[in-house]
Design a protein around this motif. Structure first.
Motif, PDB file in Angstrom:
ATOM      1  N   ALA A  64       1.227  33.884  19.893  1.00  0.00           N
ATOM      2  CA  ALA A  64       0.562  34.655  18.635  1.00  0.00           C
ATOM      3  C   ALA A  64      -0.864  34.104  18.646  1.00  0.00           C
ATOM      4  O   ALA A  64      -1.111  32.972  18.847  1.00  0.00           O
ATOM      5  N   PRO A  65      -1.605  35.349  18.903  1.00  0.00           N
ATOM      6  CA  PRO A  65      -3.085  35.080  18.779  1.00  0.00           C
ATOM      7  C   PRO A  65      -3.464  34.654  17.484  1.00  0.00           C
ATOM      8  O   PRO A  65      -2.804  34.714  16.522  1.00  0.00           O
ATOM      9  N   ARG A  66      -4.736  33.790  17.491  1.00  0.00           N
ATOM     10  CA  ARG A  66      -5.313  33.506  16.525  1.00  0.00           C
ATOM     11  C   ARG A  66      -5.532  34.633  15.619  1.00  0.00           C
ATOM     12  O   ARG A  66      -6.187  35.574  16.088  1.00  0.00           O
ATOM     13  N   GLY A  67      -5.817  34.322  14.227  1.00  0.00           N
ATOM     14  CA  GLY A  67      -6.003  35.376  13.197  1.00  0.00           C
ATOM     15  C   GLY A  67      -5.025  36.508  12.851  1.00  0.00           C
ATOM     16  O   GLY A  67      -5.196  37.513  12.470  1.00  0.00           O
ATOM     17  N   SER A  68      -3.591  36.281  13.934  1.00  0.00           N
ATOM     18  CA  SER A  68      -2.700  37.452  13.742  1.00  0.00           C
ATOM     19  C   SER A  68      -1.702  37.030  12.610  1.00  0.00           C
ATOM     20  O   SER A  68      -1.497  35.891  12.329  1.00  0.00           O
ATOM     21  N   VAL A  69      -0.898  37.952  12.605  1.00  0.00           N
ATOM     22  CA  VAL A  69       0.256  37.855  11.766  1.00  0.00           C
ATOM     23  C   VAL A  69       1.763  38.343  12.547  1.00  0.00           C
ATOM     24  O   VAL A  69       1.655  39.383  13.118  1.00  0.00           O
ATOM     25  N   THR A  70       2.539  37.229  12.840  1.00  0.00           N
ATOM     26  CA  THR A  70       3.690  37.730  13.683  1.00  0.00           C
ATOM     27  C   THR A  70       5.142  37.478  12.756  1.00  0.00           C
ATOM     28  O   THR A  70       5.290  36.618  12.097  1.00  0.00           O
ATOM     29  N   ALA A  71       5.764  38.491  12.692  1.00  0.00           N
ATOM     30  CA  ALA A  71       7.031  38.590  12.383  1.00  0.00           C
ATOM     31  C   ALA A  71       8.273  38.267  13.059  1.00  0.00           C
ATOM     32  O   ALA A  71       8.089  38.833  14.465  1.00  0.00           O
ATOM     33  N   VAL A  72       9.113  37.192  12.746  1.00  0.00           N
ATOM     34  CA  VAL A  72      10.225  37.098  13.698  1.00  0.00           C
ATOM     35  C   VAL A  72      11.763  37.514  12.705  1.00  0.00           C
ATOM     36  O   VAL A  72      11.878  37.056  12.006  1.00  0.00           O
ATOM     37  N   LEU A  73      12.148  38.462  13.588  1.00  0.00           N
ATOM     38  CA  LEU A  73      13.493  38.924  12.926  1.00  0.00           C
ATOM     39  C   LEU A  73      14.591  38.423  13.780  1.00  0.00           C
ATOM     40  O   LEU A  73      14.345  37.773  14.692  1.00  0.00           O
ATOM     41  N   GLY A  74      15.753  38.682  13.098  1.00  0.00           N
ATOM     42  CA  GLY A  74      17.171  38.090  13.958  1.00  0.00           C
ATOM     43  C   GLY A  74      18.243  37.764  12.727  1.00  0.00           C
ATOM     44  O   GLY A  74      17.766  37.565  11.623  1.00  0.00           O
ATOM     45  N   SER A  75      19.477  37.548  13.220  1.00  0.00           N
ATOM     46  CA  SER A  75      20.506  37.620  12.234  1.00  0.00           C
ATOM     47  C   SER A  75      20.493  35.975  12.070  1.00  0.00           C
ATOM     48  O   SER A  75      19.560  35.170  12.561  1.00  0.00           O
ATOM     49  N   ASN A  76      21.194  35.431  11.115  1.00  0.00           N
ATOM     50  CA  ASN A  76      21.454  33.999  10.799  1.00  0.00           C
ATOM     51  C   ASN A  76      22.148  33.404  12.029  1.00  0.00           C
ATOM     52  O   ASN A  76      22.689  33.778  12.653  1.00  0.00           O
ATOM     53  N   GLY A  77      21.258  32.315  12.420  1.00  0.00           N
ATOM     54  CA  GLY A  77      21.758  31.342  13.386  1.00  0.00           C
ATOM     55  C   GLY A  77      20.837  31.918  14.632  1.00  0.00           C
ATOM     56  O   GLY A  77      21.372  31.296  15.693  1.00  0.00           O
ATOM     57  N   ALA A  78      20.204  32.905  14.507  1.00  0.00           N
ATOM     58  CA  ALA A  78      19.424  33.377  15.849  1.00  0.00           C
ATOM     59  C   ALA A  78      18.339  32.309  16.355  1.00  0.00           C
ATOM     60  O   ALA A  78      18.100  32.127  17.527  1.00  0.00           O
ATOM     61  N   GLY A  79      17.917  31.316  15.513  1.00  0.00           N
ATOM     62  CA  GLY A  79      16.740  30.514  15.974  1.00  0.00           C
ATOM     63  C   GLY A  79      15.577  30.664  15.417  1.00  0.00           C
ATOM     64  O   GLY A  79      14.506  29.978  15.615  1.00  0.00           O
ATOM     65  N   LYS A  80      15.300  31.534  14.346  1.00  0.00           N
ATOM     66  CA  LYS A  80      14.109  31.719  13.495  1.00  0.00           C
ATOM     67  C   LYS A  80      13.559  30.449  12.967  1.00  0.00           C
ATOM     68  O   LYS A  80      12.492  29.967  13.181  1.00  0.00           O
TER      69      LYS A  80
END
Lengths: 222, 230
Positions: free
Chosen positions: B33-49
């Motif tokens: 993730a670059p500095r100053g960025s917004v990153t979304a992490v998706l995934g089902s339950n238990g995916a490791g988010k």
């Protein structure tokens, strides 16, 4: 460290002032313990008077487990400990602040039990300075040990039973020395108390120093 | 903000395997993730988010893998991330017997911050008046979430890790979270958040990662165009 300690100390006492768990649950427990001991010993005035110091300090030791459990519980709940760790709070400051807040609550319990011993059990105070000095040192020792072991057992599932199992055997020197000092304080002259006062002082210094050094590592492990 | 380097990855980890109580929760994650960025992490339950966020915060032990978080080794963060990372998990991280205002005053003392800033932060998250002085335990789930968010806003760490920050929030609350994340990123802070809402997440994120089985399986651009967008 001291600024963090003061912030934690003030915060813990503020929470106690708001919730009054100590006032409505721990203090009545301590008084009930004292009265129960008195009933167990029977109505003999001299037996009660002779056992008053021991009854008070056993009541304080049992109560310290409850006070420490509560003190650690508020850090454990709702991810507070993790949030503060990430925020960079000084663990030594946390230890000192929590030990101080526990000590204040124990001091209140000791004052109430001491008054009960004088009023109900016929305990006499002849050397107030000795009684106060012993109480201060013993209170610091109890609070420091309790805070260390409270943090150590914080992540354990059976922490409610583990904490007294670990703490009570360790504070036996404090109980013995505290009782001896209170017994010496109940007579105008007589039993030597210097060594017992030294035991209390050494116990307090050792465990406060250990807590300042080790508390961060204990929290890290938890 | 001091110490921030434009164009440098705030987070860059490769093949990270993380263990929680001996159980593998990340199975070789590649994530940046670059500095100053917004990153979304998706995934089902238990995916490791959640495990990914806790690993980036230095709270989960890394068994293998390389990389850095804010210039600190992901494998041995020790105390290098203390004070620099904020994690908003499912817990509030607040004292439930104290009000949001009292919690922020306590945090201000710890951070040596101007206590008057706490009032501005409370207003920013919409906890003004009686809401600010009511014990956290007596607030609704959404209001408690705002109280937790207020702690992060006050701290303003270099790396924001938010685990389902929109949970329990109404429309206004979701918009608030989005604008707080946008503000943080526009000031050079890096935001990583998890979500179960692909469309909503993509709207506010520079990049959207998808996880399954403890690894990142997909990475796409989001709709936000941050400072590093082409």
């Amino acid at each position: 460290m001291l600024r963090d300690a003061w912030a934690v100390f003030a915060k813990d006492l503020r929470i106690e002032a708001k919730t009054r768990v100590g006032l409505w649950q721990v203090l009545p427990f301590a008084v009930i313990a004292l009265v129960t001991f008195a009933f167990a010993l029977g109505p003999g005035k001299s037996a009660l008077s002779a056992a008053a110091a021991g009854m008070c300090w056993v009541g304080v030791a049992f109560s310290s487990v409850l006070v420490v459990g509560r003190s650690q519980g508020i850090e454990r709940e709702h991810g507070v400990r993790t949030a503060q760790r990430l925020a960079g709070i000084d663990p030594a400051g946390v230890f000192l602040g929590k030990t101080g807040a526990v000590a204040v609550q124990l001091a209140v319990i000791e004052a109430v039990l001491g008054a009960g011993a004088v009023g109900l059990l016929g305990y006499h105070v002849h050397r107030l300075w000795l009684l106060l000095a012993a109480s201060v040192l013993a209170t610091i020792g109890l609070a420091a040990v309790g805070t260390i072991y409270g943090a150590l057992t914080g992540a354990a599932r059976a922490r409610e039973t583990l904490l007294p199992m670990l703490v009570l055997p360790i504070v036996i020197p404090v109980l013995i020395a505290g009782v001896r000092c209170w017994q010496a304080a109940s007579v105008a002259s007589g039993p030597r108390f210097g060594v017992w006062l030294s035991v209390l002082g050494a116990f307090a210094v050792i465990y406060v120093a250990a807590g300042v050094v080790l508390y961060g590592q204990i929290e890290e492990v938890q | 903000m001091p110490g921030r380097l434009e164009g440098v990855e705030a987070v860059d980890v490769v093949q990270v395997v993380a263990l929680d109580g001996g159980f593998p929760v990340l199975a070789g994650v590649d994530f940046s993730a670059p500095r100053g960025s917004v990153t979304a992490v998706l995934g089902s339950n238990g995916a490791g988010k959640t495990s990914l966020l806790r690993t980036l915060a230095g709270l989960t032990s890394v068994a293998s893998g390389t990389g850095q978080v804010l210039g600190v080794s992901v494998a041995r963060p020790e105390r290098g991330l203390v004070g620099r990372v904020g994690l908003l998990g499912h817990d509030t991280g607040c004292y439930e017997d104290l009000s949001p205002a009292a919690n922020l005053r306590f945090l201000s003392r710890i951070l040596r911050a101007d206590p008057r800033r706490a009032d501005a932060v409370l207003a920013r998250v919409g906890l003004t008046g009686r809401l600010g002085t009511t014990a956290m335990a007596e607030l609704s789930a959404g209001q408690r979430r705002r109280g937790a968010l207020a702690q992060l806003v006050l701290r303003a760490p270099e790396l924001w890790l938010l685990d389902e920050p929109h949970a329990s929030l109404d429309g206004d609350g979701r918009a608030l979270v989005d604008s707080v994340m946008e503000d943080a990123a526009s000031q050079g802070m890096t935001v990583v958040f998890t979500s179960h809402d692909p469309a909503g997440a993509a709207r506010v994120a520079d990049q959207v990662c998808t996880m399954a089985g403890g690894v990142v399986t997909d990475r796409q651009d989001g709709d936000r165009r941050g400072p590093h967008a082409a």
